[in-house]
Design a protein around this motif. Sequence first.
Motif, PDB file in Angstrom:
ATOM      1  N   ARG A 101      47.765  25.688  50.945  1.00 35.79           N
ATOM      2  CA  ARG A 101      48.584  25.977  49.772  1.00 35.79           C
ATOM      3  C   ARG A 101      48.156  25.157  48.557  1.00 35.79           C
ATOM      4  NH1 ARG A 101      54.424  26.390  52.870  1.00 35.79           N
ATOM      5  NH2 ARG A 101      53.562  27.550  54.617  1.00 35.79           N
ATOM      6  N   ALA A 102      47.749  23.923  48.798  1.00 37.85           N
ATOM      7  CA  ALA A 102      47.333  23.059  47.686  1.00 37.85           C
ATOM      8  C   ALA A 102      46.107  23.636  46.979  1.00 37.85           C
ATOM      9  CB  ALA A 102      47.053  21.645  48.181  1.00 37.85           C
ATOM     10  N   ALA A 103      45.170  24.157  47.749  1.00 33.31           N
ATOM     11  CA  ALA A 103      43.974  24.749  47.134  1.00 33.31           C
ATOM     12  C   ALA A 103      44.344  25.966  46.305  1.00 33.31           C
ATOM     13  CB  ALA A 103      42.956  25.127  48.206  1.00 33.31           C
ATOM     14  N   GLN A 104      45.235  26.825  46.837  1.00 34.34           N
ATOM     15  CA  GLN A 104      45.629  28.011  46.079  1.00 34.34           C
ATOM     16  C   GLN A 104      46.426  27.635  44.839  1.00 34.34           C
ATOM     17  OE1 GLN A 104      44.356  31.028  46.861  1.00 34.34           O
ATOM     18  NE2 GLN A 104      45.171  31.637  44.871  1.00 34.34           N
ATOM     19  N   ALA A 105      47.280  26.645  44.975  1.00 28.00           N
ATOM     20  CA  ALA A 105      48.039  26.174  43.806  1.00 28.00           C
ATOM     21  C   ALA A 105      47.089  25.653  42.732  1.00 28.00           C
ATOM     22  CB  ALA A 105      49.034  25.097  44.215  1.00 28.00           C
ATOM     23  N   GLY A 106      46.033  24.959  43.149  1.00 24.51           N
ATOM     24  CA  GLY A 106      45.037  24.463  42.194  1.00 24.51           C
ATOM     25  C   GLY A 106      44.331  25.592  41.469  1.00 24.51           C
ATOM     26  N   ILE A 107      44.014  26.654  42.209  1.00 28.28           N
ATOM     27  CA  ILE A 107      43.375  27.824  41.588  1.00 28.28           C
ATOM     28  C   ILE A 107      44.310  28.431  40.546  1.00 28.28           C
ATOM     29  CG2 ILE A 107      42.651  30.217  42.030  1.00 28.28           C
ATOM     30  CD1 ILE A 107      41.602  29.129  44.788  1.00 28.28           C
ATOM     31  N   TYR A 108      45.566  28.618  40.925  1.00 27.63           N
ATOM     32  CA  TYR A 108      46.521  29.176  39.968  1.00 27.63           C
ATOM     33  C   TYR A 108      46.706  28.263  38.766  1.00 27.63           C
ATOM     34  CZ  TYR A 108      47.942  32.791  43.330  1.00 27.63           C
ATOM     35  OH  TYR A 108      47.973  33.858  44.181  1.00 27.63           O
ATOM     36  N   ALA A 109      46.735  26.957  38.990  1.00 28.14           N
ATOM     37  CA  ALA A 109      46.898  26.014  37.876  1.00 28.14           C
ATOM     38  C   ALA A 109      45.738  26.137  36.888  1.00 28.14           C
ATOM     39  CB  ALA A 109      47.014  24.585  38.401  1.00 28.14           C
ATOM     40  N   ARG A 110      44.513  26.244  37.397  1.00 26.94           N
ATOM     41  CA  ARG A 110      43.350  26.402  36.507  1.00 26.94           C
ATOM     42  C   ARG A 110      43.419  27.714  35.728  1.00 26.94           C
ATOM     43  NH1 ARG A 110      41.241  23.941  40.912  1.00 26.94           N
ATOM     44  NH2 ARG A 110      40.418  25.851  41.860  1.00 26.94           N
ATOM     45  N   LEU A 111      43.840  28.784  36.400  1.00 25.16           N
ATOM     46  CA  LEU A 111      43.955  30.074  35.716  1.00 25.16           C
ATOM     47  C   LEU A 111      45.050  30.040  34.651  1.00 25.16           C
ATOM     48  CD1 LEU A 111      43.504  32.457  38.771  1.00 25.16           C
ATOM     49  CD2 LEU A 111      41.858  32.040  36.922  1.00 25.16           C
TER      50      LEU A 111
END
Length: 91
Positions: A53-63
């Motif tokens: 989840r942390a990796a996906q949250a990071g992707i969304y944060a960058r987007l």
Amino acid sequence: MHIGLIGGIGPAATVVYYQRLTALMRERTTKLELTIVQASADELVANNLADNRAAQAGIYARLIERLKAAGADCAAITSLGGISATPKPKR
């Protein structure tokens, strides 16, 4: 209002959001300001399967940061599957 959409993980949903937003703004006789960024369905699935989840949250944060830099006032993920995560059973 400048709207930001995170698309790509549910392309059909992105199209529906776009169609509804354009119709709504046409009714209001207001110009639509819209930016769409592309997320990866493959990354989402891999992160979901790995319960990362942390990796996906990071992707969304960058987007979201990209949308903000483009002038968006708000952001939405255009896929119901884009926010789900299946927890791994505990042993």
